[in-house]
Design a protein around this motif. Structure first.
Motif, PDB file in Angstrom:
ATOM      1  N   GLU A  95     -27.661  79.777 114.051  1.00  0.00           N
ATOM      2  CA  GLU A  95     -26.754  78.629 114.378  1.00  0.00           C
ATOM      3  C   GLU A  95     -25.393  78.629 114.258  1.00  0.00           C
ATOM      4  OE1 GLU A  95     -26.874  76.121 117.217  1.00  0.00           O
ATOM      5  OE2 GLU A  95     -28.766  77.366 117.514  1.00  0.00           O
TER       6      GLU A  95
ATOM      7  N   ALA B 159     -23.575  81.495 113.940  1.00  0.00           N
ATOM      8  CA  ALA B 159     -22.759  81.985 114.297  1.00  0.00           C
ATOM      9  C   ALA B 159     -21.874  80.239 115.326  1.00  0.00           C
ATOM     10  CB  ALA B 159     -23.072  82.746 115.662  1.00  0.00           C
ATOM     11  N   PHE B 160     -22.443  79.641 115.298  1.00  0.00           N
ATOM     12  CA  PHE B 160     -21.767  78.386 116.493  1.00  0.00           C
ATOM     13  C   PHE B 160     -21.159  77.579 115.377  1.00  0.00           C
ATOM     14  CE2 PHE B 160     -24.986  79.434 119.158  1.00  0.00           C
ATOM     15  CZ  PHE B 160     -24.342  80.078 120.297  1.00  0.00           C
TER      16      PHE B 160
ATOM     17  N   LEU C 132     -30.085  85.225 120.345  1.00  0.00           N
ATOM     18  CA  LEU C 132     -29.346  84.255 121.053  1.00  0.00           C
ATOM     19  C   LEU C 132     -28.687  85.267 121.838  1.00  0.00           C
ATOM     20  CD1 LEU C 132     -27.111  82.492 118.327  1.00  0.00           C
ATOM     21  CD2 LEU C 132     -29.200  81.494 120.186  1.00  0.00           C
TER      22      LEU C 132
END
Lengths: 505, 317
Positions: A137, A139-140, A322
């Motif tokens: 997460e 990365a987001f 992902l």
């Protein structure tokens, strides 16, 4: 728990004899390419992609994972013994590691690097097993301003602690920054400092500068000083194993390096370099032996080596959970998945559980294998230094030239190697630190892109740089790094009422 | 068939102009590893090797940046007259050449085939107030700069899509807040995390993330709808914008006529093979095979069309 059963199944896959064999092939190849300058894991896996036609997916990925981890192990060996890092992630290791080798403590440095890599690789793999979804997460969560703040922090912290003279350190840093702006600007397509040379349009290849500054510069320096220097000190004077004191000083840096490496490795624009910079800085400021830094402090080897291996584990996180390739190596791995008709992502854990858990289990196996492979070899590798120096450095020169030529087939790169090599020699002679050049070259372009993205998103408002909690904290820490030492020095000079010559570290 | 290939290869090895028999092909991918050009360079050779059409292997070079012109320059510089050298390319390179005032152009190389097409998608974050193309156009009309757009390289096909949307809506395309990203992975995380308000990329790059509920696709850039995506085409939504991200292969500059025929023959065989059909399915590529002179004509049309679009959109002078 699901992860545990999955992992147990994974081990039953990974421990099959043929998969153990592929893990061995991968780790061995990885170690070899890590030692060789210029050739990295991404290129090696790309070259091996065609074998995916012939071997089954589990075996292929077990081998690829071994290459990925092995390259990080191998990179430390030449850094420590010969002051010639083969990968950018191993650059910080050279700073202290090579000094240790020169004191006859090369074996201890290799051991702490190998065990640190093992610890970090294992914790990183545990992270993949149990924490992958939340870590992915990140990365987001990271926005351009957060990346910029992270790079600013890496920049400032590492420049403040580098070298013996601030002026020399900054000159080196700006040399790196100016090398970093060469090439076509990706945001606008304008050419900068290319002088019409097409080979420069893609920018200055980082590996070229890395190998030239360290390997070529070192070779020239050794050659020029050969007649004056004392005969070789026994490379094994410090024993072939770590002392109790070494263990005591290594274990914390291993863990801290892992903490930097794993999450930053999982970021789309993270990479293995930034965590090694940060780890080195932190170890340098936390150490109880500040006087040893710059002269062979074991913490400065243990931390960055753990950080780069943890980063290698980190890049697998967004890829597996992902389906996002966040580095060149991950992108090649994704291509390999697609060759088998597999789409990495949440569904991969359900549709191809055997493969994913087999891969994860093989990471544990590969790590152990690397440790077993590397620890006994440490004593053997050190004996490399018994080779008479003319032969040894002639060998380094040839390997470097072949490595760079093999990667790019570019005459311009070879010419640049000669030029940058002479620069590296000059910098050594006049006592300029080498690492800031590469830090500038690596971080400069990354920081520029993120800064411009952040400004574009914020429509030119500079407040965007502190607009998220993370960026605000990181910018504040960066400011403190810059201000606090200056403030302390100012207070000290006021108290003593005379300039303090030795504080300018 | 194997016999025929062998005979052909033998014939070529005897003729002076042909490359040595066991020479691996020199293949340039003018984009980073794992990207579209990379796959377009590697997978045809994988198919050809599997089917025994061309089994000498290949050495691949990845050279990304500046819309692919850096790789193109290197390809042209290093391989003049080399019948064994080919390069993957596509519509992004056509635009990139114009945008970067590249000293080398596609006039210098030998066009061979167009192989695939990837439809583009326009997407927003799942929690974005923008839900339809109309919403997007209205938001852009309200404050063009406030709508930050993520996508591939500047002036690439993603940029062209947004420029055309702006132009069709009566806005000045030159004032778009367009932020180029190096990879679809970076763009999709930026969009999912709210760093940009809208992003454009290929179906294959965004669909998995949309299926996972990370982002929402509001339009596709093909003529009609795309199976499996619950969104209208831009044309259906009232904007006359149709853009395809096609990719293909060109040969070295000054490739001999024999060399060109040899490659066209190989690609024709590859296109009919099961291995290639398998790859198309796995990669989610649309088949867009167009070879030889037809491709040359198409490429010329495309050069004119894109040159005009970019000029009208204010991206080139």
């Amino acid at each position: 728990m699901d992860a545990i059963t999955g992992l147990m199944n994974g081990f039953s896959v990974a421990l099959q004899p043929q998969n153990l064999f592929w893990a061995f092939v991968g780790t061995f190849m990885g170690t070899a390419i890590g030692v060789l300058p210029g050739i990295g894991p991404a290129l090696t896996i790309a070259l091996l992609l065609p074998v995916t036609v012939y071997i089954e997916p589990t075996a292929a990925f077990i081998m690829f994972a071994g290459i990925l981890y092995g390259a990080m192990y191998g990179g430390s060996t030449t850094s420590i013994l010969l002051n010639t890092p083969g990968e950018s992630g191993a650059m910080m290791t050279a700073l202290e590691g090579n000094k240790m080798a020169r004191q006859g403590r090369g074996a201890a440095a290799l051991c702490t690097a190998a065990i640190g890599s093992f610890v970090a690789g294992t914790i990183g793999t545990l992270g993949i097993t149990f924490l992958a979804p939340p870590i992915a997460e990140l990365a987001f969560i990271f926005k351009p301003q957060d990346y910029f703040a992270l790079m600013l922090l890496a920049f400032l912290s590492v420049s403040v602690v580098m070298g013996t003279s601030k002026v020399r350190g900054f000159i080196a840093l700006f040399l790196g920054l100016s090398l970093g702006v060469v090439g076509i600007d990706k945001q606008t397509g304008l050419q900068r400092l290319t002088f019409g040379v097409p080979d420069l349009m893609d920018g200055v290849e980082m590996t070229v500068v890395l190998v030239s500054l360290f390997a070529i510069g070192e070779t020239l320096y050794v050659a020029s000083r050969f007649g004056f220097q004392k005969p070789n000190l026994n490379p094994l004077a410090g024993g072939i194993w770590m002392t109790k004191e070494d263990w005591k000083r290594s274990w914390k840096p291993w863990l801290r390096g892992t903490l930097f490496g794993f999450p930053i490795g999982a970021l789309p624009a993270g990479g293995a370099e930034i965590p090694t910079f940060l780890s080195y800085t932190v170890e340098r400021s936390l150490t109880k032996h500040p006087e040893e830094f710059g002269h062979g402090a074991i913490e400065g080897v243990a931390g960055p080596e753990a950080a780069n291996n943890a980063a290698a584990a980190g890049i697998l996180v967004p890829l597996l959970t992902l389906g996002l390739p966040t580095s060149a190596t991950a992108a090649i791995l994704l291509a390999a998945f697609q060759n088998y008709g597999l789409q990495p992502g949440p569904l991969l854990f359900i549709n191809s559980a055997d493969l994913v858990w087999g891969l994860i289990a093989s990471l544990y196996v590969g790590n152990l294998m690397l440790l077993v492979l590397n620890l006994p070899l440490a004593g053997l590798w050190v004996r490399l230094l018994f080779i008479p120096r003319p032969y040894l450095y002639a060998g380094i020169l040839i390997f470097s030239l072949v490595g760079i030529w093999g990667v790019s087939n570019s005459w311009v790169d070879l010419a640049m190697m000669a030029g940058v090599g002479v620069l590296g020699y000059t910098m050594r002679v006049y006592d300029f630190p080498i690492a800031p050049v590469l830090i500038g070259l690596i971080l400069g372009p990354m920081a520029e892109v993120q800064m411009r993205r952040a400004l574009a998103v914020g429509q030119g408002d500079p407040m965007v740089f502190v607009s998220t909690p993370l960026s605000a904290v990181l910018v504040a820490v960066s400011a403190l790094i810059l201000i606090v030492p200056a403030l302390l020095q100012w207070r000290r000079t006021r108290k003593i009422d005379m300039p303090d010559e030795t504080a300018g570290v | 068939m194997i016999k025929a290939v062998f005979a052909a290869a033998l014939a070529f090895s005897l003729s002076a102009a042909a490359p040595a028999l066991a020479d691996p092909a020199v293949v340039m991918a003018p984009g980073g590893a794992g990207g579209g050009y990379d796959a377009m360079a590697r997978l045809p050779f994988e198919a050809m090797s599997k089917e025994g059409i061309f089994t000498d292997g290949a050495t691949f070079t990845n050279k990304g940046g500046a819309g692919g012109t850096i790789g193109l320059a290197e390809f042209i510089g290093a391989n003049r007259g080399n019948d064994n050298a080919v390069m993957s390319m596509g519509v992004i390179l056509v635009g990139g050449i114009l945008l970067n005032s590249s000293p080398v152009t596609l006039d210098d190389v030998t066009p061979l085939v167009r192989l695939t097409n990837d439809t583009g998608v326009v997407a927003v974050a799942t929690d974005s107030p923008i839900k339809t193309v109309d919403d997007l156009v209205n938001a852009m009309k309200e404050n063009l700069g406030a709508v930050s757009i993520g996508g591939g390289s500047a002036g690439g096909v993603d940029h062209i899509v947004m420029a055309l949307i702006a132009k069709e809506s009566g806005l000045e395309p030159a004032r778009l807040n367009y932020i180029p990203y190096d990879s679809g992975a970076e763009a999709v995380t930026a969009l999912g995390g709210g760093a940009v308000s809208v992003a454009v990329s290929g179906v294959s790059e965004f669909k998995p993330m949309a299926d996972a509920g990370r982002i929402r696709i509001i339009a596709v850039t093909s003529e009609g709808r795309v199976e499996g995506i619950d969104a209208p085409s831009l044309k259906e939504a009232g904007l006359n914008v149709v853009v395809g991200n096609w990719r293909g292969i060109v040969g070295a500059p000054d490739m001999s006529a024999e060399g060109r025929t040899m490659w066209l023959d190989r690609f024709a065989k590859m296109h009919d093979s099961a291995a290639w059909k398998d790859i198309l399915v796995k990669q989610g590529w649309e088949d867009a095979y167009l070879a030889g002179d037809d491709f040359v004509a198409f490429l010329n049309d495309e050069k004119t069309r894109i040159g005009e679009i970019l000029k009208e959109a204010g991206l080139t002078k």
